[in-house]
Design a protein around this motif. Structure first.
Motif, PDB file in Angstrom:
ATOM      1  N   LYS A 304       0.938  -1.358  -0.230  1.00 23.83           N
ATOM      2  CA  LYS A 304       0.261  -0.004   0.052  1.00 23.83           C
ATOM      3  C   LYS A 304       0.923   1.576  -0.220  1.00 23.83           C
ATOM      4  N   TYR A 305       1.970   1.112   0.608  1.00 21.28           N
ATOM      5  CA  TYR A 305       2.969   2.202   0.485  1.00 21.28           C
ATOM      6  C   TYR A 305       3.932   2.099  -0.656  1.00 21.28           C
ATOM      7  N   ILE A 306       4.580   3.550  -0.687  1.00 19.30           N
ATOM      8  CA  ILE A 306       5.521   3.413  -1.977  1.00 19.30           C
ATOM      9  C   ILE A 306       6.688   2.681  -1.586  1.00 19.30           C
ATOM     10  N   ASP A 307       7.080   1.594  -2.369  1.00 17.57           N
ATOM     11  CA  ASP A 307       7.932   0.681  -1.611  1.00 17.57           C
ATOM     12  C   ASP A 307       9.389   0.731  -2.455  1.00 17.57           C
ATOM     13  N   PHE A 308      10.256   1.644  -2.043  1.00 16.29           N
ATOM     14  CA  PHE A 308      11.490   2.066  -3.169  1.00 16.29           C
ATOM     15  C   PHE A 308      12.632   0.766  -2.394  1.00 16.29           C
ATOM     16  N   SER A 309      12.142   0.096  -1.496  1.00 12.92           N
ATOM     17  CA  SER A 309      13.174  -0.977  -1.511  1.00 12.92           C
ATOM     18  C   SER A 309      13.102  -1.903  -2.464  1.00 12.92           C
ATOM     19  N   ALA A 310      12.266  -2.014  -3.375  1.00 12.00           N
ATOM     20  CA  ALA A 310      12.187  -2.728  -4.711  1.00 12.00           C
ATOM     21  C   ALA A 310      13.584  -2.387  -5.421  1.00 12.00           C
ATOM     22  N   PHE A 311      14.012  -1.315  -5.560  1.00 10.87           N
ATOM     23  CA  PHE A 311      15.084  -0.927  -6.254  1.00 10.87           C
ATOM     24  C   PHE A 311      16.484  -1.789  -5.876  1.00 10.87           C
ATOM     25  N   GLU A 312      16.431  -1.691  -4.594  1.00 19.29           N
ATOM     26  CA  GLU A 312      17.647  -2.566  -3.744  1.00 19.29           C
ATOM     27  C   GLU A 312      17.550  -3.753  -4.215  1.00 19.29           C
ATOM     28  N   SER A 313      16.248  -4.620  -3.992  1.00 20.43           N
ATOM     29  CA  SER A 313      15.980  -6.016  -4.127  1.00 20.43           C
ATOM     30  C   SER A 313      16.311  -6.460  -5.558  1.00 20.43           C
ATOM     31  N   LEU A 314      15.942  -5.547  -6.582  1.00 22.69           N
ATOM     32  CA  LEU A 314      16.306  -5.946  -8.050  1.00 22.69           C
ATOM     33  C   LEU A 314      17.559  -5.779  -8.300  1.00 22.69           C
ATOM     34  N   ARG A 315      18.203  -4.934  -7.549  1.00 16.38           N
ATOM     35  CA  ARG A 315      19.920  -4.720  -7.811  1.00 16.38           C
ATOM     36  C   ARG A 315      20.450  -5.747  -7.302  1.00 16.38           C
ATOM     37  N   ASP A 316      20.055  -6.240  -6.117  1.00 22.19           N
ATOM     38  CA  ASP A 316      20.665  -7.576  -5.561  1.00 22.19           C
ATOM     39  C   ASP A 316      20.502  -8.867  -6.626  1.00 22.19           C
ATOM     40  N   MET A 317      19.243  -8.870  -7.142  1.00 21.23           N
ATOM     41  CA  MET A 317      18.769 -10.171  -7.891  1.00 21.23           C
ATOM     42  C   MET A 317      19.635  -9.922  -9.323  1.00 21.23           C
ATOM     43  N   LYS A 318      19.648  -8.561 -10.071  1.00 17.46           N
ATOM     44  CA  LYS A 318      20.676  -8.390 -11.033  1.00 17.46           C
ATOM     45  C   LYS A 318      22.045  -8.959 -10.679  1.00 17.46           C
ATOM     46  N   ALA A 319      22.480  -8.439  -9.616  1.00 16.38           N
ATOM     47  CA  ALA A 319      23.996  -8.788  -9.321  1.00 16.38           C
ATOM     48  C   ALA A 319      24.275 -10.095  -9.223  1.00 16.38           C
ATOM     49  N   MET A 320      23.271 -10.982  -8.671  1.00 12.00           N
ATOM     50  CA  MET A 320      23.093 -12.386  -8.666  1.00 12.00           C
ATOM     51  C   MET A 320      23.440 -12.959 -10.105  1.00 12.00           C
ATOM     52  N   ILE A 321      22.478 -12.466 -10.884  1.00  5.35           N
ATOM     53  CA  ILE A 321      22.230 -12.954 -12.075  1.00  5.35           C
ATOM     54  C   ILE A 321      23.677 -12.798 -12.984  1.00  5.35           C
ATOM     55  N   ASN A 322      24.202 -11.645 -12.716  1.00  8.37           N
ATOM     56  CA  ASN A 322      25.689 -11.262 -13.312  1.00  8.37           C
ATOM     57  C   ASN A 322      26.793 -12.253 -12.799  1.00  8.37           C
ATOM     58  N   ARG A 323      26.542 -12.529 -11.532  1.00 11.25           N
ATOM     59  CA  ARG A 323      27.520 -13.696 -11.273  1.00 11.25           C
ATOM     60  C   ARG A 323      27.571 -15.003 -11.894  1.00 11.25           C
ATOM     61  N   GLU A 324      26.209 -15.296 -12.016  1.00 11.80           N
ATOM     62  CA  GLU A 324      25.905 -16.585 -12.764  1.00 11.80           C
ATOM     63  C   GLU A 324      26.403 -16.242 -14.192  1.00 11.80           C
ATOM     64  N   VAL A 325      25.948 -15.091 -14.922  1.00 13.57           N
ATOM     65  CA  VAL A 325      26.496 -15.145 -16.167  1.00 13.57           C
ATOM     66  C   VAL A 325      28.120 -15.224 -16.438  1.00 13.57           C
ATOM     67  N   ARG A 326      28.486 -14.640 -15.383  1.00  8.17           N
ATOM     68  CA  ARG A 326      30.101 -14.663 -15.385  1.00  8.17           C
ATOM     69  C   ARG A 326      30.418 -16.064 -15.291  1.00  8.17           C
ATOM     70  N   ARG A 327      30.000 -16.704 -14.362  1.00 11.66           N
ATOM     71  CA  ARG A 327      30.402 -18.215 -13.941  1.00 11.66           C
ATOM     72  C   ARG A 327      30.129 -19.132 -14.982  1.00 11.66           C
ATOM     73  N   GLN A 349       9.589  -3.804 -14.023  1.00 10.98           N
ATOM     74  CA  GLN A 349       9.104  -4.169 -12.769  1.00 10.98           C
ATOM     75  C   GLN A 349       9.385  -3.611 -11.513  1.00 10.98           C
ATOM     76  N   ALA A 350      10.564  -2.931 -11.630  1.00  5.80           N
ATOM     77  CA  ALA A 350      10.784  -2.019 -10.516  1.00  5.80           C
ATOM     78  C   ALA A 350      10.013  -0.892  -9.977  1.00  5.80           C
ATOM     79  N   PHE A 351       9.387  -0.277 -11.183  1.00 11.30           N
ATOM     80  CA  PHE A 351       7.908   0.668 -11.034  1.00 11.30           C
ATOM     81  C   PHE A 351       6.834   0.000 -10.513  1.00 11.30           C
ATOM     82  N   GLN A 352       6.670  -1.207 -11.186  1.00 18.04           N
ATOM     83  CA  GLN A 352       5.523  -1.914 -10.811  1.00 18.04           C
ATOM     84  C   GLN A 352       5.557  -2.311  -9.084  1.00 18.04           C
ATOM     85  N   LEU A 353       6.504  -2.780  -8.737  1.00 18.95           N
ATOM     86  CA  LEU A 353       6.888  -3.013  -7.266  1.00 18.95           C
ATOM     87  C   LEU A 353       6.803  -1.806  -6.466  1.00 18.95           C
ATOM     88  N   ILE A 354       7.189  -0.844  -6.662  1.00 19.92           N
ATOM     89  CA  ILE A 354       7.190   0.447  -6.056  1.00 19.92           C
ATOM     90  C   ILE A 354       6.139   1.134  -5.993  1.00 19.92           C
TER      91      ILE A 354
END
Length: 970
Positions: A304-327, A349-354
């Motif tokens: 219900k509130y504006i959830d800017f923690s989504a940026f942080e979560s998506l950034r973490d997910m992307k970092a995990m994917i990047n590590r997998e891409v490199r590996r 989806q970042a803006f959808q979650l937020i």
């Protein structure tokens, strides 16, 4: 083969051996036809170069090519229902599970040949392909589930819920959620399908021999469904099924009840599961129950509130994917690699979650429906959206080209020369280099926009690391007090000991000591910037105190720290406005959700007019079920608080002059009152029907809200209450026309009570407006709602002069336009009555004297400085208002133009035009009135009372007092 020789003319020579191999495979299919239509030679060539899978299927089923051509299926799109209807016809006579498996596979393979043909030849666009693939999957899942459910019920009995309060048991069916690309209608040519199985309620089957628990029944049914779709047989497979997105993943039960689903996501749902749930869609089974499940899970996905923690979560997910891409060396993966499909999805989806929790338009699944909304919703440039849309479409087409080759789930670009050449040709490029250049351009574009949205902001990266380290050292107690104060002084704090104590007090709070690690990290990510900005203000210690009150208010809701860290411009706005206004800081501390309003300066400093306010509020309320009064009330409060914040920001920074501030605050109140009346009216008429104006003629609604005082005079300020009177004009002896009729008078009284309830009730967001009803006929002892005729009679026979004074500033602010016009006629008639001048002068002056005695400044001790109460003291606001009202009541009988306006400034203009005051007198009163009100606004924004030093405004006060003396005596 002779009739296919023309195919070679459209294909580069380097690909002729490949084309020849695949033509040989479809020789039987071509031989079964008399002649290949001329226009299909080039199409066949492109398909056989682009897809070994199609060549294999046509080799196994030579009759398919002729049938696809003669039926016209290659050249036309299917309706949404076509797949389901055709598959149902195939399965309607099947009684054997093995034959079910065979028919499903043949159906899917025939349709895949058609879809690949249409996609590679661009007989449909990318969205057409993905939507049809999704409908194909829906049909296979739903029709197979129906077939298997009937068989399962015959074997184990029909599953039922436990008895309800009435002792009834309800039959249960499975709900299948499609996740990922299937859920979003974006399935690709060789995608697996992510599914979740659920059922409404626990219970058991009514089997003849043995009963099964519902969960056991649906697990067995789910296993059968997976086997029917996923098993690899001599005929191939239908869809690869992935069930790992269900609660607890592979360790969880294959099917669980709605209650278990809700409990899991509420208590244990993780950020990546929120991300996945954005695309969830009921694809098969009980669609009605599925809609209920979707509603149960919505609060988990969209906060219900504006959830800017989504940026942080998506950034973490992307970092995990990047590590997998490199590996795994996935740089050449068009989905997961840099600038790939996944990055475009993350942006949307970042803006959808937020913001999705506050904006239902963002609660859509398909990416290409979300991107066009972003310019309006979040201010993303139109050019950026156009570039992302073009890049995404290109990348999905390339993905389809890769998967069409062998019906394999891969997004890896080919590494061999032939593979690259065939992909380039299938995508319409001259050679691999041309396709590779286009890929590089599009991926670079996506990476750039992804960095702008998801990656750390440039301003954050540019922040001086050494300075940030020092701020954190101070906060963490690593500096002694002397060093800390010296550092604070360097950063602009004139009283560093005060600032240091404020920080130490915050650090010592138990709430801070008990913060979880992630919340502490978020606080420390934003604190240095807040401290630095506060130090640059003219009143740094005061500003810091106000900002830290806000910090304390949101310690347990650390997503707000992420909002400020992600939006340095919003952080600067916050500090600037808190520095200028204690009231502003207090409002944000009470309602931190309003921090979102600081993000976009285009809207923060551009308040809408009344029409735009009405439209915006109506759109927000339309997203909420009409019977959800609690949520409607919360939405009204958020709307009001958000716009109050905007007008205060514009006021503080000088963007809006005084008169516009009052206009805007009054328009805001009117928009809210109109909405409240509509909600209350709808609520009551649903229960009791519509009151009758005359027999058989319903009211529409023949009810008005009359605003007096500041709202009537278009002069509202921050925190003003609303002086209101409710009137109706329905027949007293009639009743409503519903199943539970009540008398008209009872209906309208309840309507008034409902309006006050919505306005006055204290909710988590506070109250909407304080309401004062004492100006209604007979005051607090009178009826809450009067008829217009009773109002007229009271005004003519019983009203005091001060009540006629109040009527000068009365106007209709919501309700029936026709009744509003009748009210205005009555108002004019009452105010235009001839009056005995001396009696009028005496009554006005005496009332003013009483008010001054009770409400004005009281005598102070001799050594205390004298003060001036802006509103009530001699020469103040009320003196001006009383003089204006006196002149209107004295002269309206002869000068009806005095009754046109209800605000003091324009009434003074009319008085001047009529020659009742000299130009100098009218100008002095106008300027004094505006100066007093401006001072009142400033004091309110500093949370101070409306009192000035005795010497302030002296010239205005003496001028107003002199005019009072001339008009009304001592």
């Amino acid at each position: 083969m002779q009739q296919a020789d023309q195919c070679f003319t459209s294909v580069p020579a380097a690909l002729h051996p490949l084309l020849e191999r695949n033509l040989a495979r479809v020789e039987s299919a071509l031989a079964s036809m008399q002649a290949l239509p001329e226009e299909l030679h080039a199409q066949l060539a492109r398909v056989l170069v682009g897809s070994d899978y199609v060549a294999e299927q046509l080799q196994r089923h030579p009759d398919w090519l002729a049938e696809l051509i003669s039926s016209g299926d290659l050249q036309q799109a299917y309706a949404d229902s076509t797949y389901a209807e055709r598959l149902q016809a195939r399965l309607s006579t099947i009684t054997d599970e093995k034959e079910l498996h065979r028919q499903l596979r043949l159906f899917r393979q025939r349709e895949m040949v058609r879809l690949i043909w249409r996609d590679l030849n661009r007989l449909t666009d990318m969205r057409g392909t993905t939507r049809e693939l999704s409908r194909l999957a829906d049909a296979c899942i739903d029709r197979t589930l129906d077939w298997l459910y009937e068989q399962a019920c015959q074997r184990w009995g029909v599953p039922h819920s436990r008895p309800d309060a009435n002792g009834l048991r309800h039959p249960q069916r499975m709900v299948v959620l499609g996740m990922g690309k299937l859920g979003a209608d974006e399935l690709n040519l060789s995608s697996d399908i992510d599914l979740i199985f659920s059922f409404p309620a626990n219970g058991e089957t009514d089997g003849e021999r043995k009963n099964l628990d519902n969960q056991d029944f649906f697990i067995r049914l789910g296993q059968k469904l997976i086997q029917a779709l996923d098993n690899l047989t001599v005929d191939g497979f239908v869809f690869r099924v992935d069930m790992r997105l269900r609660p607890f993943g592979s360790a969880g039960p294959l099917a669980c009840s709605f209650a278990a689903m809700e409990s899991y996501y509420q208590d244990q749902g993780r950020d990546w599961e929120r991300y996945a749930m954005i695309k969830a869609r009921v694809v098969a089974g009980d669609k009605v129950a599925g809609a209920e499940l979707t509603q149960l899970l919505r609060p988990f996905v969209y906060r219900k509130y504006i959830d800017f923690s989504a940026f942080e979560s998506l950034r973490d997910m992307k970092a995990m994917i990047n590590r997998e891409v490199r590996r795994k060396g996935l740089d050449q993966n068009v989905k997961l690699g840099a600038g790939g499909i996944r990055e475009v999805e993350f942006i949307a989806q970042a803006f959808q979650l937020i913001r999705g929790g506050r904006d239902a338009e963002l609660q859509q699944r398909e990416l290409l429906k979300i991107l066009p909304l972003l310019p309006d919703k979040v201010g993303m440039p139109e050019e950026a959206v156009a570039e992302l849309t073009e890049a995404y479409t290109f990348l999905r087409n390339v993905e389809h080209g890769i998967q069409a080759i062998a019906d394999k789930q891969t997004q890896e670009l080919p590494a061999d020369e032939e593979g690259r050449a065939r992909l380039a040709f299938a995508q319409g490029y001259a050679d691999w280099n041309a396709l590779a250049d286009a890929l590089d351009r599009y991926r670079a574009t996506v990476s750039r926009h992804f960095a702008d949205v998801i990656a750390p902001s440039e301003e954050s990266e540019a922040q001086d690391d050494d300075l940030r380290t020092e701020w954190l050292a101070l906060w963490q107690g690593m500096m002694d007090d002397e060093s800390a104060q010296a550092f604070l002084a360097e950063q602009g704090y004139g009283q560093p000991q005060v600032a240091l104590k404020a920080l130490q007090d915050l650090k010592g709070l138990r709430t801070v000591q008990m913060l979880q690690q992630v919340a502490l990290e978020r606080l420390e990510a934003v604190l240095p910037a807040l401290l630095e900005q506060a130090g640059q203000c003219d009143n740094p210690e005061v500003t810091l105190g106000r900002v830290l009150v806000l910090v304390q208010a949101v310690l347990r809701r650390s997503a707000y720290f992420v909002l400020l860290a992600e939006n340095p411009a919003a952080l600067k706005q916050l500090v600037r406005l808190c520095s200028a206004s204690a009231w502003f800081a207090e409002q944000l501390s009470r309602q931190p959700v309003l921090l979102d309003e600081l993000i976009d300066p285009r809207t923060l400093y551009s308040p809408p007019d009344l029409s735009a306010l009405r439209t915006e509020l109506r759109q927000q309320l339309l997203r909420i079920p009409e019977d959800d009064i609690e949520q409607l009330m919360e939405t009204l409060r958020y709307f009001k608080h958000a716009h109050m914040l905007k007008v205060a920001a514009s006021d503080i920074t000088g963007v809006l002059p005084l008169m516009k501030v009052s206009d805007y605050l009054t328009w805001l109140a009117e928009a809210v009152l109109e909405a409240v009346l509509e909600i209350a009216w709808r609520n009551l008429t649903e229960k009791h029907g519509t009151p009758q104006r005359s027999p058989g003629i319903p009211c529409d609604p023949d009810f008005i809200i009359v605003g007096y005082g500041k709202v009537g005079g278009i002069e509202l300020s921050y925190g003003s209450d609303l002086d209101l009177v409710f009137l109706h004009d329905a027949a007293a002896n009639l009743e409503t026309d519903g199943d539970r009729p009540i008398a008209n008078s009872v209906f309208f009284n309840r309507l008034g009570q409902r309006i006050i309830h919505i306005l006055n009730t204290f909710t988590p967001s506070g109250i909407l407006y304080e309401v004062d009803m004492r100006l209604r006929p007979s005051g607090n002892s009178g009826l809450l709602v009067s008829s217009l005729s009773a109002f007229r009679e009271y005004q003519e026979k019983d009203a005091w002069t001060w009540e006629h004074q109040a009527l000068v500033r009365a106007r209709v602010v919501a309700g029936s336009p026709a009744l509003a016009e009748r009210f205005e006629q009555e108002r004019r008639a009452i105010l235009s009555k001839p009056r005995e001048v001396e009696q009028l002068r005496t009554e006005v002056a005496e009332m003013r004297a009483k008010m001054r005695e009770h409400l004005g400044s009281k005598p102070l001790p001799e050594d205390a400085p004298s003060v001036f109460n802006l509103k009530q003291d001699r020469g103040g606001i009320v003196d001006i208002e009383f003089m204006v009202q006196y002149l209107v009541l004295r002269h309206a009988a002869d000068l009806p133009e005095l009754l046109r306006w209800t605000d003091n400034i324009r009434i003074l203009d009319s008085i001047e035009a009529a020659g009742l005051l000299t130009s100098d007198e009218a100008e002095l009163l106008r300027e004094a009135y505006k100066a007093y009100r401006a001072a009142g606004h400033r004091l309110t924004l500093q949370n101070l009372s409306g009192v000035l030093g005795e010497e302030e405004m002296r010239e205005y006060r003496e001028g107003v007092a002199a005019i009072w003396q001339r008009l009304l005596g001592a």
